[in-house]
Design an enzyme around this catalytic site. Structure first.
Site, PDB file in Angstrom:
ATOM      1  CE  LYS A   1     -12.525   1.115   0.856  1.00 35.55           C
ATOM      2  NZ  LYS A   1     -11.949   2.078   1.769  1.00 35.55           N
TER       3      LYS A   1
ATOM      4  CG  HIS B   1       8.725 -29.282  -0.519  1.00 40.21           C
ATOM      5  ND1 HIS B   1       9.319 -30.481  -0.819  1.00 40.21           N
ATOM      6  CD2 HIS B   1       9.440 -28.745   0.510  1.00 40.21           C
ATOM      7  CE1 HIS B   1      10.339 -30.678   0.011  1.00 40.21           C
ATOM      8  NE2 HIS B   1      10.438 -29.638   0.819  1.00 40.21           N
TER       9      HIS B   1
ATOM     10  CD  GLU C   1      -3.290  -0.363   2.097  1.00 38.38           C
ATOM     11  OE1 GLU C   1      -4.442  -0.734   1.879  1.00 38.38           O
ATOM     12  OE2 GLU C   1      -2.941   0.147   3.171  1.00 38.38           O
TER      13      GLU C   1
HETATM   14  O1  PA5 Z   1      -3.567   1.101   5.848  1.00 36.94           O
HETATM   15  C1  PA5 Z   1      -4.713   1.534   5.753  1.00 36.94           C
HETATM   16  O2  PA5 Z   1      -4.966   2.732   5.921  1.00 36.94           O
HETATM   17  C2  PA5 Z   1      -5.863   0.613   5.436  1.00 36.94           C
HETATM   18  O3  PA5 Z   1      -5.452  -0.695   5.250  1.00 36.94           O
HETATM   19  C3  PA5 Z   1      -6.874   0.642   6.582  1.00 36.94           C
HETATM   20  O4  PA5 Z   1      -6.245   0.227   7.763  1.00 36.94           O
HETATM   21  C4  PA5 Z   1      -8.071  -0.249   6.278  1.00 36.94           C
HETATM   22  O5  PA5 Z   1      -8.672   0.129   5.079  1.00 36.94           O
HETATM   23  C5  PA5 Z   1      -9.109  -0.166   7.409  1.00 36.94           C
HETATM   24  O6  PA5 Z   1      -9.508   1.147   7.589  1.00 36.94           O
HETATM   25  P1  PA5 Z   1     -10.316   1.615   8.854  1.00 36.94           P
HETATM   26  O7  PA5 Z   1      -9.462   1.418  10.059  1.00 36.94           O
HETATM   27  O8  PA5 Z   1     -10.629   3.042   8.610  1.00 36.94           O
HETATM   28  O9  PA5 Z   1     -11.565   0.762   8.933  1.00 36.94           O
END
Ligand code: PA5
Length: 443
Positions: A420, A306, A285
């Site tokens: 989303k 393996h 990310e």
């Molecule tokens: O790293 C990030 O920002 C995302 O992976 C969030 O942690 C994830 O989308 C969950 O978001 P939230 O804590 O707002 O529900």
């Protein structure tokens, strides 16, 4: 004292003076708060800013849940899930559920998927236990955990009544905004705050990770201490050659420039499997944007020799490997002699399993390097809360430096919104009418 070591001798990279200077500058930029994504740098000094009172508050909330429940459902996704899961799996006896006596509550996870069978199985199994829940969402609006929490909240309320439910549910969310904050205030849930300036994937050392871990019986003070020591060891004032995070960031970027587009994180200890998953989110990310970034992959060894071993040895030469190498196991098992010796393994009799594992690691390292897969080795002396705390912060710091070296903002994730929009349009969410028509026509 920091106990993590970094060995880059088999990476094939000689870090140039220019690259060293760039990595030092990237680290300084993180500390100055003047780089891209500087609204989200709260994690940089997070370990050293955690006070004794913070830890005591978390431990006392955890103690209340531990006293009430033998099953604690921890609800969250992405950064609100993977850190706790990673540390919990690393710390836990993998066969704890087979033990007749459980000394700690079982912590399970929900809201990290939208599988009907998963949530159904969890809700059914939880009927046999005394249940509590921790709901974690920074935004408070994420669909997956919101659905899971809706169901689990209703089940807890139905079983224990609303007043008791408020004693069994703890929320971890933004200090002021979001649906979860409003709900927690309305229902009177104890609440912990995720700091504004700490993004999800950098939040394991906030109550997001620390509360579920304390509930599970993990020594969160040792975890934080390990992270604090790593914070000092990777400070901007530390020389490049002494700073493992700067070296790791520089070497992986040099490898990327040389055409190594995929980094495989691996370990010979299966309980680190979810550290791999946490790391994949952290780096995927943070770096995968603007058409660039190393693709983070993972293996658990020797199992994956393996399955993925063939590709790593002889497939497309775009890979490099980073191995978390654990010095000593926590327990001791020696291979026994066998009178018949039909398997021909008596030459191993008297040796510890870990010695065989170590030779596998060394043999694989040389084989993969010979096959054109550069190797970076991250050494930790053992797996415990202290070393894992250091490892987590090491990866976070290296990720920040690495993202800046790559020239991206490592602290945003604009790409995660695309799915989303489509999902809401397909589900006819109010406000998505036009998008619904358009996307349905494409199916
Ligand atoms: O790293 C990030 O920002 C995302 O992976 C969030 O942690 C994830 O989308 C969950 O978001 P939230 O804590 O707002 O529900």
């Amino acid at each position: 004292m920091n106990t993590l070591t970094l060995d880059i001798r088999k990476s094939g990279i000689e870090v140039s003076a220019d690259m060293k200077a760039k990595a030092q500058a990237a680290n300084a930029l993180l500390h100055s708060g003047k780089g891209a994504g500087n609204d989200f740098l709260g994690w940089v000094h997070l370990p050293s800013s955690i006070s004794d009172a913070d830890l005591t508050a978390i431990e006392s909330a955890a103690a209340k849940l531990r006293a009430k429940a033998d099953l604690v459902v921890c609800i969250g996704i992405g950064g609100s899930y993977l850190g706790a899961k990673a540390v919990l799996e690393a710390m836990s006896d993998p066969f704890r559920l087979l033990r007749k006596e459980q000394k700690d509550p079982t912590v399970v996870f929900a809201g990290q998927n939208i599988s009907e069978d998963y949530i159904h199985a969890l809700m059914e199994a939880s009927k046999e236990h005394s249940v509590a829940a921790i709901v974690i969402s920074k935004s408070g609006t994420t669909t997956e955990p919101a659905i899971a929490f809706r169901l689990i909240k209703a089940a807890i309320e139905q079983r224990y009544g609303k007043a008791e439910a408020a004693e069994r549910i703890v929320a971890v969310t933004d200090k002021a905004r979001g649906a979860l904050k409003t709900l927690a205030t309305d229902e009177g849930y104890p609440t912990f705050v995720i700091p504004d300036d700490v993004g999800g994937r950098f939040s394991v050392l906030t109550p997001v990770g620390l509360l579920p871990l304390a509930v599970a019986g993990v020594d969160i003070r040792a975890l934080v201490r390990g992270a604090q020591e790593m914070e000092a060891a990777t400070d901007e004032k530390v020389a490049f050659d002494e700073n493992p995070a700067a070296i790791y960031a520089a070497v992986r970027n040099a490898l990327y420039t040389n055409g190594k587009k995929i980094e495989i994180l691996g370990s010979y200890e299966p309980q680190l499997q979810y550290v791999n998953e946490w790391w994949k989110q952290l780096y995927g990310e943070s770096e995968g944007k603007q058409g660039k970034g190393i693709f983070p992959a993972s293996v658990t060894l020797t199992a994956d020799l393996h399955s993925m071993g063939q590709y790593i040895q002889e497939g497309e030469r775009t890979l490099f490997e980073t191995i978390i190498s654990v010095g000593e196991p926590a327990s001791k098992v020696t291979i026994n002699a066998d009178k018949e010796n039909l398997d021909g393994l008596n030459f191993l009799a008297g040796k510890r399993i870990s010695e065989v594992n170590r030779m596998a690691e060394l043999g694989v390292q040389l084989a993969h390097v010979d096959g054109g897969v550069p190797n970076i080795r991250i050494g930790i002396p053992r797996i415990d809360a202290h070393t894992v705390g250091g490892l987590l912060y090491f990866f976070e710091k290296a990720c920040g430096i690495s993202g800046y070296l790559l020239g991206v903002n490592p602290f945003d994730q604009p790409g995660v919104e695309a799915y989303k929009k489509n999902m809401f349009a397909l589900l006819d969410k109010p406000g998505y009418e036009e998008a619904s028509k358009a996307i349905k026509a494409r199916l």
